[in-house]
Design a protein around this motif. Structure first.
Motif, PDB file in Angstrom:
ATOM      1  N   SER A   4      61.948 -55.122  15.358  1.00 32.19           N
ATOM      2  CA  SER A   4      62.046 -53.600  15.201  1.00 32.19           C
ATOM      3  C   SER A   4      62.940 -53.371  16.189  1.00 32.19           C
ATOM      4  CB  SER A   4      60.562 -53.189  15.419  1.00 32.19           C
ATOM      5  OG  SER A   4      60.725 -51.859  15.558  1.00 32.19           O
ATOM      6  N   GLN A   5      64.161 -52.609  15.937  1.00 31.42           N
ATOM      7  CA  GLN A   5      64.777 -51.945  16.830  1.00 31.42           C
ATOM      8  C   GLN A   5      64.308 -50.690  17.702  1.00 31.42           C
ATOM      9  OE1 GLN A   5      68.634 -50.992  14.748  1.00 31.42           O
ATOM     10  NE2 GLN A   5      69.061 -53.055  14.299  1.00 31.42           N
ATOM     11  N   ARG A   6      63.089 -50.288  17.035  1.00 29.50           N
ATOM     12  CA  ARG A   6      62.393 -49.072  17.905  1.00 29.50           C
ATOM     13  C   ARG A   6      61.018 -49.485  18.411  1.00 29.50           C
ATOM     14  NH1 ARG A   6      61.053 -44.890  13.432  1.00 29.50           N
ATOM     15  NH2 ARG A   6      60.752 -46.872  12.068  1.00 29.50           N
ATOM     16  N   PRO A   7      60.738 -49.050  19.427  1.00 27.97           N
ATOM     17  CA  PRO A   7      59.274 -49.278  20.118  1.00 27.97           C
ATOM     18  C   PRO A   7      58.369 -49.333  18.955  1.00 27.97           C
ATOM     19  CG  PRO A   7      60.736 -47.720  21.304  1.00 27.97           C
ATOM     20  CD  PRO A   7      61.323 -47.830  20.038  1.00 27.97           C
ATOM     21  N   GLU A  10      56.564 -46.274  17.556  1.00 28.47           N
ATOM     22  CA  GLU A  10      57.100 -45.418  16.771  1.00 28.47           C
ATOM     23  C   GLU A  10      56.939 -46.023  15.140  1.00 28.47           C
ATOM     24  OE1 GLU A  10      61.598 -44.640  17.194  1.00 28.47           O
ATOM     25  OE2 GLU A  10      61.068 -44.252  19.347  1.00 28.47           O
ATOM     26  N   LEU A  11      56.441 -47.119  15.199  1.00 25.95           N
ATOM     27  CA  LEU A  11      56.116 -47.784  13.639  1.00 25.95           C
ATOM     28  C   LEU A  11      54.755 -47.772  13.359  1.00 25.95           C
ATOM     29  CD1 LEU A  11      58.318 -51.022  14.046  1.00 25.95           C
ATOM     30  CD2 LEU A  11      58.886 -48.687  13.056  1.00 25.95           C
ATOM     31  N   GLN A  43      53.809 -40.985  23.819  1.00 28.04           N
ATOM     32  CA  GLN A  43      55.010 -41.441  22.601  1.00 28.04           C
ATOM     33  C   GLN A  43      54.308 -40.991  21.241  1.00 28.04           C
ATOM     34  OE1 GLN A  43      57.099 -44.944  23.221  1.00 28.04           O
ATOM     35  NE2 GLN A  43      57.455 -44.656  25.290  1.00 28.04           N
ATOM     36  N   GLU A 266      58.430 -51.409  23.536  1.00 31.03           N
ATOM     37  CA  GLU A 266      59.632 -52.245  23.435  1.00 31.03           C
ATOM     38  C   GLU A 266      60.093 -52.350  22.038  1.00 31.03           C
ATOM     39  OE1 GLU A 266      58.539 -54.898  27.640  1.00 31.03           O
ATOM     40  OE2 GLU A 266      58.610 -55.624  25.328  1.00 31.03           O
ATOM     41  N   SER A 267      61.329 -52.641  21.809  1.00 28.67           N
ATOM     42  CA  SER A 267      62.069 -53.063  20.643  1.00 28.67           C
ATOM     43  C   SER A 267      61.593 -54.708  20.726  1.00 28.67           C
ATOM     44  CB  SER A 267      63.404 -52.714  20.658  1.00 28.67           C
ATOM     45  OG  SER A 267      64.099 -53.312  21.753  1.00 28.67           O
TER      46      SER A 267
END
Length: 355
Positions: A4-7, A10-11, A43, A266-267
């Motif tokens: 994942s490029q996002r933390p 966020e998923l 978040q 983290e990503s």
């Protein structure tokens, strides 16, 4: 492994966090946990606390978490007592007698489901439910033995052989269950992790749409997540050691790996195939002859101080795990690990992977 490029915050909408070995050890909070979980909440990620340990009530667990710097309400806590009580309430009528081998956590969960906790086999219980208790004694096990031999359904909240502690692993509920199994010749129904009942109860109570299971045990947290079709994050602050991860069977392989719960923030870089092995970030693990060789790109070694190379520390595990799993899945025995450079040697030593 997934990337994942996002933390991960966020998923996934809810983190289903194991407690012993993830949030705390005994009554000592694990480093970085309060700040990391506070940030996850900021978040937008909701937190639910899911434990196979049935010795405390949800209110007691919430009080402990709050005292350790992780604010929680009793409604945020799901224990294996809930799963066991749910299982029994689906099978027996309201008011049915259930013999309790455990603590107040089990008593409260059974009462919440309309069942009647009893403590003697002379009360003709329809079931025996056994949960972790640090004060379990021979007399309690004897009552359970009599009830089981009289035909009562035997339910164990979990079969964890150990519980983590600041002194190292200690006997868990599975070890106490083993004594009764040996004496009775019977097998219990286990409703805690990895049984899907536990995570189904957790998802239901937390109202999660995209849950992420966060745990430290491959055979309960990670297997349980897979059996419940949930994504999983393994943290290395509890029972599982790096060599355990490399040797994991398919059902025990996590979707993500992190050193601790900061992995939620983290990503997670892609682990992709390269010639003869796998690469994650600057780390490459390649099968060469009779060895599994680990190297770190020179540019990465030269651009940061050692104290800042925590990404490479975890990426090394990700690349190594993927390489080891590929070797195992091909029916071959994993080769010994060797370092191709000084930085790789330092990280292998840090993870106790020097062979």
């Amino acid at each position: 492994m997934l990337s994942s490029q996002r933390p991960l915050t966020e998923l996934y909408d809810v983190a289903l966090l194991d407690l012993d070995g993830v949030v705390y050890l005994g009554e000592r909070v694990i480093d970085h946990v309060p700040d990391a979980l506070a940030s996850a909440r900021e978040q937008g990620m909701r937190l639910a606390f899911v434990t196979n340990n049935a010795s405390r009530t949800p209110a007691q667990v919430a009080e402990l978490l709050t005292r350790l710097g992780v604010p929680a309400a009793s409604t945020d806590v799901i224990t294996s007592s809930h799963a066991a009580a749910h299982y029994l309430a689906d099978r027996f009528p309201s008011g049915a007698a259930v013999l309790v081998l455990g603590t107040t956590g089990l008593i409260d969960a059974l009462t919440e489901r309309g069942l009647r906790p009893v403590f003697s086999a002379d009360d003709n219980p329809v079931a025996v439910v056994q949960g972790y208790s640090p004060t379990m004694d021979w007399a309690a096990l004897a009552e359970g033995m009599v009830a089981i031999r009289n035909g009562a359904l035997w339910v164990a909240t979990n079969l964890d052989p150990t519980v983590p502690s600041p002194r190292g692993p200690l006997p868990g509920n599975g070890s106490l269950v083993a004594a009764l199994r040996h004496a009775s010749g019977q097998e219990p129904v286990a409703t805690g992790k990895p049984d899907p009942t536990m995570h189904a109860e957790s998802v239901q109570r937390s109202k999660a749409r995209q849950p992420l299971v966060v745990g430290d045990r491959l055979d309960t947290d990670i297997e349980g997540a897979r059996r419940a079709d949930c994504a999983s994050l393994l943290v290395l602050t509890g029972v599982t050691r790096p060599l355990d991860l490399l040797a994991a069977e398919p059902v025990h392989r996590p979707d993500y790996v992190a050193a601790d719960v900061r992995g939620l923030l983290e990503s997670h870089p892609d682990v992709h195939a390269v010639g003869g092995g796998f690469r994650c970030g600057a780390v490459t693990a390649v099968e060469t002859g009779s060895m599994l060789r680990v190297s770190i790109a020179e540019k990465a070694q030269g651009t940061k101080a050692d104290s800042d190379l925590t990404d490479e520390r975890v990426n090394l595990l990700r690349a190594l795990a993927q390489a080891a799993w590929a070797i195992a899945d091909a029916g071959r025995r994993r080769a010994p690990i060797e370092a191709a450079d000084d930085r790789a040697a330092q990280l292998l030593k840090a993870w106790d992977l020097v062979e």
